[in-house]
Design an enzyme around this catalytic site. Structure first.
Site, mmCIF file in Angstrom:
data_model
loop_
_atom_site.group_PDB
_atom_site.id
_atom_site.type_symbol
_atom_site.label_atom_id
_atom_site.label_comp_id
_atom_site.label_asym_id
_atom_site.label_seq_id
_atom_site.Cartn_x
_atom_site.Cartn_y
_atom_site.Cartn_z
ATOM 1 N N ASP A 11 0.850 -1.193 0.000
ATOM 2 C CA ASP A 11 0.000 0.000 0.000
ATOM 3 C C ASP A 11 0.879 1.233 0.000
ATOM 4 O O ASP A 11 1.810 1.345 0.804
ATOM 5 C CB ASP A 11 -0.897 0.021 1.240
ATOM 6 C CG ASP A 11 -2.087 -0.912 1.075
ATOM 7 O OD1 ASP A 11 -2.251 -1.466 -0.032
ATOM 8 O OD2 ASP A 11 -2.844 -1.083 2.040
ATOM 9 N N ASP A 130 -14.018 -6.500 -5.201
ATOM 10 C CA ASP A 130 -14.202 -6.722 -3.762
ATOM 11 C C ASP A 130 -15.625 -7.213 -3.575
ATOM 12 O O ASP A 130 -16.568 -6.546 -4.024
ATOM 13 C CB ASP A 130 -14.037 -5.406 -2.987
ATOM 14 C CG ASP A 130 -12.612 -4.846 -3.108
ATOM 15 O OD1 ASP A 130 -11.695 -5.629 -3.389
ATOM 16 O OD2 ASP A 130 -12.446 -3.623 -2.926
#
Lengths: 254, 201
Positions: A11, A130
Site C-alpha cells: 500500500d 471486492d
C-alpha cells in the site's frame, strides 16, 4: 509447466509504503523501492502497488515512484488505485508499470475495461473485485470495499472478462484481515467459470492457507500483504513447502 | 556505464509505439548498456544489436510498422536482432491475431491457445531443449515470465520449447534473427543473463 504465483501487495500513500511493516534489515521501511527490491530478490513472482493517496500531489508522486520501481526490479509489477481513464493507464505504463489494476472505475464505467484492452492489450489490465457474502449471495462492493452495488460477483466477473480484462483479482471482504484462509469455495467457482487467470486475495494467515487456495480454491495466483510484511511467512520457505505438496511454483533460486 | 557511442555496443530498441519499452531499457541499463530508442532507419541499420519489442495487439502493431516503413527495414537487417514477445510473433509468417500477415523471417504461423486453456497464459513457465548462444549459462527447465494468448508451434527454427497444454516455441532463431516469446526483461536474473548473451553474440 505454468506455475502458481505468489504476489505481495504494497500500500502506497504519497509515495511511501504505509501499514505496519517489520523489515528490520531495510534502511528505510517506508521506501517502496527498497521493499520492492527486497521482495524481488526473495522469491516474489510479481508485485502489486496499491496507491491510496487521496490528493493530486500524491498521484504525481506515484508516477515518479513507478519509474524508480521499474528501474530497480526485474519481475513484473501491477499498479492500482485511483485509475479512472485511458490517460491514467498510459502514464503508468509509460513509466514502466507492466499492468494496471482497476476497481471502482470499472464499476462506474464498464466500457473503460474495453477501451484499455483495445489500446494496450488485455494482458495489462487486471480488474479487482471486492465482494462480500451475504446469506448465499456474493455482492460486489465499490470504493475500497465500502459501497454496496447491485452487482453479483460471478456475473460481474464474467462481464469484466467479456469486456477484455486479462485477469481478475478477487478479494473476499468476509475473509480480508481474518488471517483464517481464503474464500476457497467462491474462488474455485470463479476459476472454473472464467477463461482468464484468477488472483486470490484476502485471508492469508499461514502456509496451509496458500496450499488450500491453490488446491481447493483453484486460484492461479495468491496475493497477500501483512503476512509477508510482518515476516510471518517468508516467500522462500512458503515456496519450498508448496513444492513438497506438489504445487507447481517457481522455486526460490538466488 | 559504457559509452553509447562505442560502436561495439551500440544497441537500439525499435520504437513504433508498442507498449512498455521502459522495462527493456532498464534491464539493459542494469547490464551497463544504454539502449537508444529510435524509429530512424539509418540509426537502426548502423546499430550493432537491435531489439524488436512488442506488447499489445498484432494487427495494429503491424499497421504501425507498415506506416512507418519499418516493415521493410526489419527483415533486411544484417546485425543480430532480438524480437521479444509480440516482436517475435511479428517476425513469423503470420498470426491468427487479427488475421495478420507477419514479416516472414521465421517460417511458422502463430496461432491461438486452445479454448480450454486460460488465456492469456500469465506467469512463470519453464524453457527446455535450449539451443544457440542466447541460452549460454542458462539451465534446462529454467523459469521465465510469459504473457501471451498466441504461440508459435514447434518448427525447424525452434531454439527453446515451453509447455502450456501442448509444447510450443519459447524461442526461434534463423540467421541473425532471434526471437523469444517470454520477457527476459521481467525474468529475474536469468532473464538478465539472456539479454547479456544477446549483447555478446
Amino acid at each position: 509447466m505454468l506455475t502458481k504465483r505468489i504476489i505481495p501487495c504494497l500500500d502506497i500513500k504519497n509515495g511511501r509504503t504505509v501499514k505496519g511493516l517489520n523489515f528490520l534489515s531495510l534502511r528505510d521501511v517506508g521506501d517502496p523501492v527498497e521493499l520492492a527490491q527486497y521482495y524481488s530478490d526473495n522469491g516474489a513472482d510479481e508485485l502489486v502497488f496499491l496507491d491510496i493517496s487521496a490528493t493530486e500531489e500524491g498521484r504525481k508522486t506515484l508516477t515518479q515512484l513507478v519509474l524508480k520501481v521499474a528501474e530497480a526490479i526485474n519481475i513484473p509489477f501491477t499498479v492500482g488505485g485511483g485509475i479512472s481513464s485511458v490517460e491514467d493507464v498510459e502514464l503508468l505504463l509509460k513509466n514502466g508499470a507492466d499492468k494496471v489494476c482497476i476497481n471502482s472505475a470499472a464499476i462506474r464505467n464498464p466500457e473503460l475495461i474495453h477501451e484499455i484492452a483495445l489500446r494496450f492489450g488485455s494482458q495489462c489490465i487486471v480488474v479487482a473485485i471486492d465482494a462480500k457474502q451475504v446469506n448465499k449471495d456474493w455482492n460486489v462492493f465499490g470504493v475500497g470495499g465500502k459501497t454496496p452495488t447491485k452487482l453479483n460477483l460471478f456475473n460481474w466477473a464474467k462481464e469484466v472478462q467479456d469486456r477484455g480484462a486479462g485477469e481478475v483479482l478477487f478479494t473476499s471482504i468476509n475473509h480480508d484481515g481474518t488471517k483464517n484462509g481464503f474464500a476457497n469455495e467462491a474462488l474455485a467457482k470463479l476459476s472454473c467459470m472464467l477463461s482468464i487467470p484468477v488472483i486470490a486475495s484476502g485471508g492469508a494467515g499461514k502456509v496451509q492457507d496458500f496450499e488450500d487456495v491453490f488446491i481447493t480454491g483453484k486460484a492461479d495466483a495468491a496475493l497477500a500483504a501483512s503476512v509477508f510484511h510482518h515476516k510471518q511467512i517468508e516467500i522462500r520457505s512458503l515456496k519450498t513447502h508448496l513444492i513438497t505438496k506438489e504445487i507447481p511454483v517457481r522455486p526460490f533460486d538466488p | 556505464m559504457k559509452n553509447i557511442e562505442d560502436k561495439k555496443n551500440k544497441l537500439v530498441i525499435i520504437d513504433y509505439g508498442a507498449g512498455n519499452i521502459q522495462s527493456i531499457r532498464f534491464a539493459f541499463k542494469r547490464l551497463g548498456v544504454e539502449a537508444v530508442l529510435t524509429d530512424c532507419e539509418n540509426e537502426i541499420r548502423q546499430a550493432d544489436k537491435v531489439i524488436f519489442p512488442g506488447v499489445g495487439e498484432a494487427s495494429s502493431a503491424m499497421k504501425k510498422l507498415k506506416y512507418s516503413g519499418l516493415a521493410h527495414v526489419i527483415p533486411t537487417l544484417r546485425q543480430p536482432v532480438l524480437g521479444i514477445c509480440l516482436g517475435m510473433q511479428l517476425l513469423c509468417n503470420s498470426t491468427e491475431e487479427g488475421n495478420t500477415r507477419g514479416l516472414g523471417v521465421f517460417d511458422v504461423n502463430v496461432i491461438r491457445f486452445s479454448n480450454h486453456l486460460k488465456t492469456p497464459q500469465i506467469g512463470w513457465n519453464q524453457i527446455s531443449n535450449l539451443k544457440t548462444h542466447l541460452f549460454q549459462h542458462i539451465s534446462e527447465n529454467e523459469f521465465i515470465y510469459m504473457v501471451h494468448s498466441y504461440y508459435a508451434p514447434l518448427c525447424k527454427e525452434t531454439t527453446a520449447t515451453s509447455d502450456y497444454g501442448i509444447p510450443y516455441s519459447a524461442a526461434l532463431q534463423k540467421d541473425n534473427f532471434y526471437g523469444v516469446q517470454f520477457h527476459p526483461e521481467k525474468s529475474s536474473l536469468r532473464g538478465g543473463q539472456i539479454l547479456k548473451n544477446f549483447l555478446a553474440l
